[in-house]
Design a protein around this motif. Structure first.
Motif, PDB file in Angstrom:
ATOM      1  N   LEU A  82       0.823  -1.043   0.016  1.00 36.90           N
ATOM      2  CA  LEU A  82      -0.163  -0.394  -0.359  1.00 36.90           C
ATOM      3  C   LEU A  82       1.043   1.187   0.034  1.00 36.90           C
ATOM      4  O   LEU A  82       0.448   2.453  -0.991  1.00 36.90           O
ATOM      5  N   LEU A  83       2.128   0.754   0.635  1.00 44.35           N
ATOM      6  CA  LEU A  83       2.843   2.738   0.996  1.00 44.35           C
ATOM      7  C   LEU A  83       4.355   2.083   1.103  1.00 44.35           C
ATOM      8  O   LEU A  83       3.973   1.311   1.752  1.00 44.35           O
ATOM      9  N   SER A  84       4.771   3.168   0.431  1.00 41.89           N
ATOM     10  CA  SER A  84       6.944   1.985   0.497  1.00 41.89           C
ATOM     11  C   SER A  84       6.988   2.828   1.828  1.00 41.89           C
ATOM     12  O   SER A  84       6.444   4.136   2.770  1.00 41.89           O
ATOM     13  N   ALA A  85       8.396   2.957   2.075  1.00 46.81           N
ATOM     14  CA  ALA A  85       8.752   3.688   3.547  1.00 46.81           C
ATOM     15  C   ALA A  85       8.783   5.499   3.322  1.00 46.81           C
ATOM     16  O   ALA A  85       8.774   5.579   3.831  1.00 46.81           O
ATOM     17  N   ASP A  90       3.882   9.959   5.767  1.00 38.72           N
ATOM     18  CA  ASP A  90       3.047  10.996   5.051  1.00 38.72           C
ATOM     19  C   ASP A  90       1.328  10.369   4.467  1.00 38.72           C
ATOM     20  O   ASP A  90      -0.019  10.637   4.251  1.00 38.72           O
ATOM     21  N   GLY A  91       1.488   8.457   4.246  1.00 35.44           N
ATOM     22  CA  GLY A  91       0.279   8.005   3.894  1.00 35.44           C
ATOM     23  C   GLY A  91      -0.542   7.935   4.984  1.00 35.44           C
ATOM     24  O   GLY A  91      -2.218   8.277   5.026  1.00 35.44           O
ATOM     25  N   VAL A  92      -0.049   7.732   5.905  1.00 33.27           N
ATOM     26  CA  VAL A  92      -1.099   7.986   7.500  1.00 33.27           C
ATOM     27  C   VAL A  92      -1.690   9.156   7.370  1.00 33.27           C
ATOM     28  O   VAL A  92      -3.271   9.503   7.965  1.00 33.27           O
ATOM     29  N   LEU A  93      -0.807  10.252   7.423  1.00 34.42           N
ATOM     30  CA  LEU A  93      -2.001  11.894   7.594  1.00 34.42           C
ATOM     31  C   LEU A  93      -2.577  11.698   6.979  1.00 34.42           C
ATOM     32  O   LEU A  93      -3.447  12.829   6.836  1.00 34.42           O
ATOM     33  N   VAL A  97      -3.970   5.113   4.594  1.00 34.06           N
ATOM     34  CA  VAL A  97      -4.191   3.994   5.518  1.00 34.06           C
ATOM     35  C   VAL A  97      -4.465   4.704   7.368  1.00 34.06           C
ATOM     36  O   VAL A  97      -4.078   5.574   7.613  1.00 34.06           O
ATOM     37  N   ASP A  98      -5.044   3.421   8.256  1.00 34.03           N
ATOM     38  CA  ASP A  98      -4.702   4.308   9.160  1.00 34.03           C
ATOM     39  C   ASP A  98      -4.175   4.223  10.228  1.00 34.03           C
ATOM     40  O   ASP A  98      -3.746   4.985  11.322  1.00 34.03           O
ATOM     41  N   ILE A  99      -3.451   2.987   9.763  1.00 31.43           N
ATOM     42  CA  ILE A  99      -1.513   3.091  10.493  1.00 31.43           C
ATOM     43  C   ILE A  99      -0.421   2.454  10.080  1.00 31.43           C
ATOM     44  O   ILE A  99      -1.341   1.837   8.713  1.00 31.43           O
ATOM     45  N   GLY A 100       0.468   3.222   9.599  1.00 36.70           N
ATOM     46  CA  GLY A 100       1.445   2.569   9.391  1.00 36.70           C
ATOM     47  C   GLY A 100       2.581   2.310  10.033  1.00 36.70           C
ATOM     48  O   GLY A 100       2.795   3.064  11.242  1.00 36.70           O
ATOM     49  N   LEU A 101       3.799   2.213   9.800  1.00 34.33           N
ATOM     50  CA  LEU A 101       4.734   1.570  10.370  1.00 34.33           C
ATOM     51  C   LEU A 101       6.122   1.617   9.646  1.00 34.33           C
ATOM     52  O   LEU A 101       6.447   1.149   8.271  1.00 34.33           O
ATOM     53  N   SER A 102       6.934   2.482   9.894  1.00 35.42           N
ATOM     54  CA  SER A 102       8.314   3.125   9.546  1.00 35.42           C
ATOM     55  C   SER A 102       9.833   2.920   9.949  1.00 35.42           C
ATOM     56  O   SER A 102       9.191   3.438  11.231  1.00 35.42           O
ATOM     57  N   ALA A 103      10.919   3.283   9.673  1.00 34.71           N
ATOM     58  CA  ALA A 103      11.726   3.237  10.701  1.00 34.71           C
ATOM     59  C   ALA A 103      11.390   5.473   9.974  1.00 34.71           C
ATOM     60  O   ALA A 103      12.255   5.322   9.391  1.00 34.71           O
ATOM     61  N   THR A 104      12.067   5.745  10.490  1.00 33.57           N
ATOM     62  CA  THR A 104      12.266   6.878  11.022  1.00 33.57           C
ATOM     63  C   THR A 104      13.426   7.565  10.235  1.00 33.57           C
ATOM     64  O   THR A 104      14.214   8.635  10.153  1.00 33.57           O
ATOM     65  N   SER A 105      14.744   6.275  10.468  1.00 31.35           N
ATOM     66  CA  SER A 105      15.805   7.228   9.876  1.00 31.35           C
ATOM     67  C   SER A 105      16.121   7.054   7.766  1.00 31.35           C
ATOM     68  O   SER A 105      16.259   8.068   7.537  1.00 31.35           O
ATOM     69  N   GLY A 109      15.585  13.942   8.149  1.00 28.56           N
ATOM     70  CA  GLY A 109      14.906  16.048   7.967  1.00 28.56           C
ATOM     71  C   GLY A 109      14.002  15.450   9.552  1.00 28.56           C
ATOM     72  O   GLY A 109      13.569  16.919   9.336  1.00 28.56           O
ATOM     73  N   ARG A 110      12.892  14.937   9.226  1.00 27.34           N
ATOM     74  CA  ARG A 110      11.455  15.052   9.392  1.00 27.34           C
ATOM     75  C   ARG A 110      11.523  14.450  10.563  1.00 27.34           C
ATOM     76  O   ARG A 110      11.208  14.403  11.984  1.00 27.34           O
ATOM     77  N   PHE A 111      13.014  13.447  10.974  1.00 23.81           N
ATOM     78  CA  PHE A 111      12.645  13.052  13.067  1.00 23.81           C
ATOM     79  C   PHE A 111      13.816  13.325  13.499  1.00 23.81           C
ATOM     80  O   PHE A 111      14.738  12.028  13.918  1.00 23.81           O
ATOM     81  N   PRO A 112      14.394  14.588  13.721  1.00 22.33           N
ATOM     82  CA  PRO A 112      16.164  13.914  14.043  1.00 22.33           C
ATOM     83  C   PRO A 112      16.646  14.159  15.284  1.00 22.33           C
ATOM     84  O   PRO A 112      17.665  13.477  16.015  1.00 22.33           O
ATOM     85  N   LEU A 113      15.231  14.585  15.896  1.00 20.45           N
ATOM     86  CA  LEU A 113      15.561  13.924  17.597  1.00 20.45           C
ATOM     87  C   LEU A 113      15.412  12.600  18.131  1.00 20.45           C
ATOM     88  O   LEU A 113      16.156  11.998  18.186  1.00 20.45           O
ATOM     89  N   ILE A 114      14.503  12.039  17.437  1.00 24.34           N
ATOM     90  CA  ILE A 114      14.336  10.842  18.341  1.00 24.34           C
ATOM     91  C   ILE A 114      15.660   9.497  16.786  1.00 24.34           C
ATOM     92  O   ILE A 114      15.611   8.670  17.572  1.00 24.34           O
ATOM     93  N   ASN A 115      15.545   9.937  16.086  1.00 21.36           N
ATOM     94  CA  ASN A 115      16.517   9.501  15.423  1.00 21.36           C
ATOM     95  C   ASN A 115      17.883   9.228  16.046  1.00 21.36           C
ATOM     96  O   ASN A 115      18.814   8.629  16.058  1.00 21.36           O
TER      97      ASN A 115
END
Length: 349
Positions: A82-85, A90-93, A97-105, A109-115
């Motif tokens: 359904l969606l790629s990495a 953005d697909g969830v937003l 889809v209702d739920i998406g699982l991905s790697a923040t790495s 640029g979107r997740f600098p702190l948690i990365n």
């Protein structure tokens, strides 16, 4: 003229009938009110079904269905169907889809702190402990700082630290020099600092690149030897912890808001549980993978001499400091998160 006993009998029967009808209708109304709304959720992930994040996804779907007595059904879509990495969050937003699982790495640029949890090298920690610490951090730091605003976080977990997997043995910096190595996003500078040539590839591209000789190895978690059959194309694993991969599963906030309270409670209860499950499953599965790779393809684990490991650490420590300073320069609590991460690791260990 109707005699009185017959008249009384009819009146009594009429009253009883009305009472039974009233009770029956009330019962039907009560049953209708207590029938739970059936809910269907679509849950997407970019990697194949045999990978550990997808195993976690399937278990989450099963447990949520069981704990809501069948009220919630979850349709899972692993393998990027359904969606790629690159477009998962953005697909969830956007409600694809209702739920998406991905790697923040994949979106640094979107997740600098948690990365930072994934990009700091040299931390000896297994996946269960790192996953539990990560989930706690996401709960403790504001969504505006972690980059997760607009989402409901379902769970989060990490791989183990990435290790160097190569076709030729690497037990020194000299042996590593000029080797072309597949890296996840946050490992580029790490491989460069050690003298290798980083090649940015997704997991779906890595197998073909190894087979075709485009790269001579990769940085990644060791379960990939078996799960993705990389043991067919590499022969050595160098025992030095590099970067790991942070996974975060998120739900569309509007979809979350629409759920009944009992379902929200069950999803919340599964958050920390699935972080621990995913990490624990991976730790056990890695040992199985290493044994399988050694038995079937003679893959060897190589240990660095203490002096050599120190050489690697001396080169990588400035990178850790640069990453922390860079994230802090964005106005984010980089050092606070890093210190808290180490505290949580010590607590869970």
């Amino acid at each position: 003229m109707i005699n009185k006993p017959l008249q009384l009998l009819k009146k009594t029967y009429s009253q009883q009938w009305k009472l039974r009808v009233g009770v029956g209708c009330a019962g039907l109304l009560f049953s209708a009110c207590t029938i739970a709304e059936e809910i269907n959720l679509n849950y997407a992930f970019f990697a194949p079904a045999q990978t550990f994040p997808a195993v976690q996804m399937e278990r989450w779907a099963t447990l949520l269905n069981e704990r809501t007595d069948g009220q919630v059904s979850v349709n899972t879509f692993p393998g990027g169907t359904l969606l790629s990495a690159s477009n998962m969050y953005d697909g969830v937003l956007n409600g694809v889809v209702d739920i998406g699982l991905s790697a923040t790495s994949y979106e640094p640029g979107r997740f600098p702190l948690i990365n930072l949890v994934g990009s700091i090298t040299g931390i000896e920690v297994n996946s269960r402990v790192a996953s539990q610490a990560l989930f706690d951090l996401i709960g403790e730091f504001p969504a505006e700082e972690t980059g997760l605003e607009g989402f409901k976080v379902i769970t989060a977990f990490t791989s183990e630290p990435g290790y160097l997997h190569t076709q030729a043995p690497v037990t020194s910096l000299e042996q590593f020099e000029a080797q072309e190595i597949r890296v996840p996003g946050d490992s580029t500078a790490v491989v460069q600092a050690l003298g290798g040539i980083p090649v940015g590839l997704t997991q779906s591209e890595t197998g073909e690149a190894l087979q075709a000789g485009i790269v001579s190895g990769y940085v990644g978690s060791r379960e990939t030897l078996m799960d993705l059959q990389y043991a067919r194309n590499v022969s050595y694993v160098t025992d030095y912890p590099l970067t790991n991969v942070v996974f975060v599963a998120v739900m569309n906030q509007q979809r979350w808001d629409s759920l009944p309270d009992n379902v929200k409670q069950e999803i919340d209860a599964l958050g920390a549980e699935m972080a621990s499950f995913a990490g624990g499953y991976l730790d056990e599965h890695i040992q199985e993978s290493l044994a399988w790779a050694a038995d079937k393809y003679d893959v060897e684990q190589l240990t660095l001499e203490d002096s050599e490991a120190q050489r690697w650490s001396d080169l990588l420590q400035p990178l850790n400091e640069d990453k922390l300073n860079d994230v802090a320069s964005k106005g984010l609590p980089a050092f606070e998160l890093y210190d808290r991460y180490l505290e949580l690791i010590n607590e869970y260990q």
